[in-house]
Design a protein around this motif. Structure first.
Motif, short mmCIF file in Angstrom:
data_model
loop_
_atom_site.label_atom_id
_atom_site.label_comp_id
_atom_site.label_asym_id
_atom_site.label_seq_id
_atom_site.Cartn_x
_atom_site.Cartn_y
_atom_site.Cartn_z
N VAL A 187 0.85 -1.19 0.00
CA VAL A 187 0.00 0.00 0.00
C VAL A 187 0.88 1.24 0.00
CG1 VAL A 187 -1.66 1.35 1.34
CG2 VAL A 187 -1.97 -1.12 1.09
N THR A 188 0.51 2.22 -0.83
CA THR A 188 1.26 3.47 -0.93
C THR A 188 0.56 4.57 -0.13
OG1 THR A 188 2.05 2.92 -3.13
CG2 THR A 188 2.14 5.23 -2.50
N GLY A 189 1.36 5.30 0.67
CA GLY A 189 0.78 6.34 1.52
C GLY A 189 -0.24 5.72 2.45
N HIS A 190 -1.23 6.49 2.82
CA HIS A 190 -2.29 5.94 3.67
C HIS A 190 -3.44 5.38 2.83
CE1 HIS A 190 -0.95 6.80 7.77
NE2 HIS A 190 -0.36 7.86 7.26
N SER A 191 -3.60 5.90 1.61
CA SER A 191 -4.71 5.44 0.75
C SER A 191 -6.03 5.41 1.51
CB SER A 191 -4.38 4.06 0.14
OG SER A 191 -3.31 4.16 -0.76
N GLN A 192 -6.23 6.44 2.34
CA GLN A 192 -7.46 6.61 3.12
C GLN A 192 -7.66 5.50 4.17
OE1 GLN A 192 -9.56 9.50 2.32
NE2 GLN A 192 -7.57 9.86 1.35
N GLN A 193 -6.57 4.86 4.59
CA GLN A 193 -6.66 3.75 5.55
C GLN A 193 -5.80 4.06 6.77
OE1 GLN A 193 -8.95 1.75 4.39
NE2 GLN A 193 -8.78 2.68 2.34
N SER A 194 -6.08 3.36 7.86
CA SER A 194 -5.27 3.48 9.07
C SER A 194 -4.02 2.61 8.95
CB SER A 194 -6.08 3.03 10.29
OG SER A 194 -6.34 1.64 10.22
N VAL A 195 -3.01 2.93 9.75
CA VAL A 195 -1.80 2.11 9.77
C VAL A 195 -2.15 0.69 10.21
CG1 VAL A 195 0.51 1.84 10.74
CG2 VAL A 195 -0.37 4.12 10.24
N GLU A 196 -3.08 0.57 11.14
CA GLU A 196 -3.51 -0.76 11.60
C GLU A 196 -4.07 -1.57 10.44
OE1 GLU A 196 -6.57 -2.81 14.86
OE2 GLU A 196 -6.79 -0.70 14.30
N TRP A 197 -4.93 -0.96 9.62
CA TRP A 197 -5.52 -1.67 8.49
C TRP A 197 -4.44 -2.07 7.49
CZ3 TRP A 197 -5.80 -1.64 3.26
CH2 TRP A 197 -6.83 -2.39 2.66
N ILE A 198 -3.52 -1.16 7.19
CA ILE A 198 -2.46 -1.45 6.22
C ILE A 198 -1.59 -2.60 6.72
CG2 ILE A 198 -0.44 -0.52 5.03
CD1 ILE A 198 -1.80 2.26 5.24
N SER A 199 -1.28 -2.59 8.02
CA SER A 199 -0.43 -3.65 8.57
C SER A 199 -1.10 -5.02 8.49
CB SER A 199 -0.05 -3.34 10.02
OG SER A 199 -1.16 -3.47 10.89
N LYS A 200 -2.42 -5.04 8.57
CA LYS A 200 -3.15 -6.30 8.52
C LYS A 200 -3.40 -6.79 7.10
CE LYS A 200 -5.89 -5.79 12.79
NZ LYS A 200 -7.27 -5.58 13.32
N ASN A 201 -3.59 -5.87 6.17
CA ASN A 201 -4.13 -6.23 4.86
C ASN A 201 -3.17 -6.06 3.69
OD1 ASN A 201 -7.21 -6.75 5.38
ND2 ASN A 201 -6.67 -4.93 6.58
N SER A 202 -1.92 -5.67 3.96
CA SER A 202 -0.94 -5.53 2.88
C SER A 202 0.30 -6.34 3.21
CB SER A 202 -0.56 -4.06 2.69
OG SER A 202 0.33 -3.63 3.71
N ASP A 203 1.21 -6.39 2.25
CA ASP A 203 2.49 -7.08 2.45
C ASP A 203 3.63 -6.10 2.70
OD1 ASP A 203 1.49 -9.78 1.98
OD2 ASP A 203 1.15 -9.07 -0.06
N GLY A 204 3.33 -4.81 2.76
CA GLY A 204 4.34 -3.81 3.02
C GLY A 204 3.78 -2.43 2.79
N TRP A 205 4.56 -1.41 3.16
CA TRP A 205 4.09 -0.02 3.12
C TRP A 205 5.08 0.82 2.35
CZ3 TRP A 205 3.22 3.48 8.04
CH2 TRP A 205 2.32 4.51 7.72
N ILE A 206 4.60 1.54 1.33
CA ILE A 206 5.40 2.49 0.56
C ILE A 206 5.05 3.89 1.04
CG2 ILE A 206 6.01 3.34 -1.73
CD1 ILE A 206 4.89 0.72 -2.89
N TYR A 207 6.09 4.69 1.36
CA TYR A 207 5.80 6.04 1.83
C TYR A 207 6.70 7.04 1.12
CZ TYR A 207 3.10 8.87 5.01
OH TYR A 207 2.16 9.74 5.52
N TYR A 208 6.39 8.30 1.35
CA TYR A 208 7.10 9.40 0.71
C TYR A 208 8.27 9.85 1.58
CZ TYR A 208 2.53 9.21 -1.44
OH TYR A 208 1.39 8.76 -2.05
#
Length: 313
Positions: A187-208
């Motif tokens: 997931v890139t940025g927050h994409s309108q999601q919480s960090v908790e949601w991203i941590s549960k539902n993605s395989d990694g986090w892309i940020y600026y």
């Protein structure tokens, strides 16, 4: 996960990729000259990944259209011209594509590249593109979540039952199946999601790019969420624009989303980025004053070996 994920992302290590086009240019539209040869050179030097973006329309106010081509089509072409470099989209604007088409494309590209594909996804942030696609901008966060769930179900199960706002499946199956492990979705940025949601539902986090102290706090929050949800290591990825000067010792001065600096300053910056927990840096050469090929040669000879050696330890 596929082999690209395992090769690119390791805890406490930093790998380095590069954005396409590999080119310095002013204005919105790159020339796209000699890109195949430059990408093959990037592969020879040992960059881990070539990244491409999903920019459907030329909006002059934005200032950049990336490499212009449809990212799936372009990466299929690059897969045929390369042998080992990972191929990534960073990032696909998920609400503009139906999840069935996305799922079919990612499995197809993963198979044709023999497990070298990684997918970054985002909501996008330009209302004009939502209007052009006739998609509700205010509802993009919910569409994004529903798309992620739909794609995950399609690629994870045979003949799944799916019922959500984006469609229904009761007795159909997705083909092709991935032969090289599941495609990682970041997931890139927050994409309108919480960090908790991203941590549960993605395989990694892309940020600026951010100030290092701010970014470190963000990474610590990311790791806390992973621990809280009993998740294993998931990478934190960051983009970085550079204007690499010919003077190796030149100290960093800020440019848009990055720095003008010499190679020794870049090495120190990358070491600092690794120390705060960044696992992958995506270098962008758009604002370079030098020819891109000379910058690639300098990075490949003097910078990259310091980090590729670590990944092989």
């Amino acid at each position: 996960m596929n082999k690209s994920f395992e090769n690119m992302f390791k805890n406490n290590h930093l790998s380095i990729g590069i954005f396409s086009p590999i080119e310095s240019y002013s204005g919105n539209i790159p020339k796209m000259k000699n890109q195949t040869r430059l990408i093959q050179k990037v592969e020879e030097y040992g960059f881990s990944t070539i990244w491409t973006r999903d920019i459907p329309l030329n909006n002059p106010s934005f200032g950049d259209v990336g490499q212009m081509y449809d990212p799936f089509i372009y990466l299929i072409y690059l897969a045929s011209c390369t042998n080992k470099i990972s191929l990534a989209i960073g990032s696909l604007i998920l609400p503009f594509r139906h999840p069935i088409n996305v799922a079919k494309s990612i499995n197809s590209l993963n198979n044709l590249s023999e497990g070298r594909f990684i997918l970054g996804v985002a909501t996008g942030d330009r209302p004009v593109e939502y209007k052009a696609h006739n998609v509700d901008f205010e509802n993009r966060g919910e569409i994004f979540r529903e798309s992620m769930k739909y794609i995950d179900t399609l690629v994870s199960f045979e003949f799944p039952t799916i019922r959500n706002k984006l469609g229904s499946i009761t007795n159909e199956d997705l083909l092709p199946k991935s032969k090289f492990g599941k495609v990682p979705i970041l997931v890139t940025g927050h994409s309108q999601q919480s960090v908790e949601w991203i941590s549960k539902n993605s395989d990694g986090w892309i940020y600026y790019p951010q100030n290092s102290s701010i970014q470190q706090k963000r990474i610590e929050n990311w790791k806390d969420e992973l621990i809280k949800n009993n998740k294993e290591f998931k990478p934190f990825i960051q983009s970085l624009y550079i204007d690499l000067a010919s003077e190796p010792e030149l100290k960093p001065t800020p440019i848009h989303l990055g720095y003008r600096l010499g190679r020794n300053s870049l090495i120190e910056l990358l070491k600092e980025q690794q120390s705060i927990g960044i696992n992958h840096i995506i270098i962008n050469l758009k604002y370079c004053r030098r020819e891109a090929e000379s910058v690639i040669d300098e990075l490949g000879k003097y910078v990259l070996p310091l980090f590729t050696k670590q990944l092989g330890d």
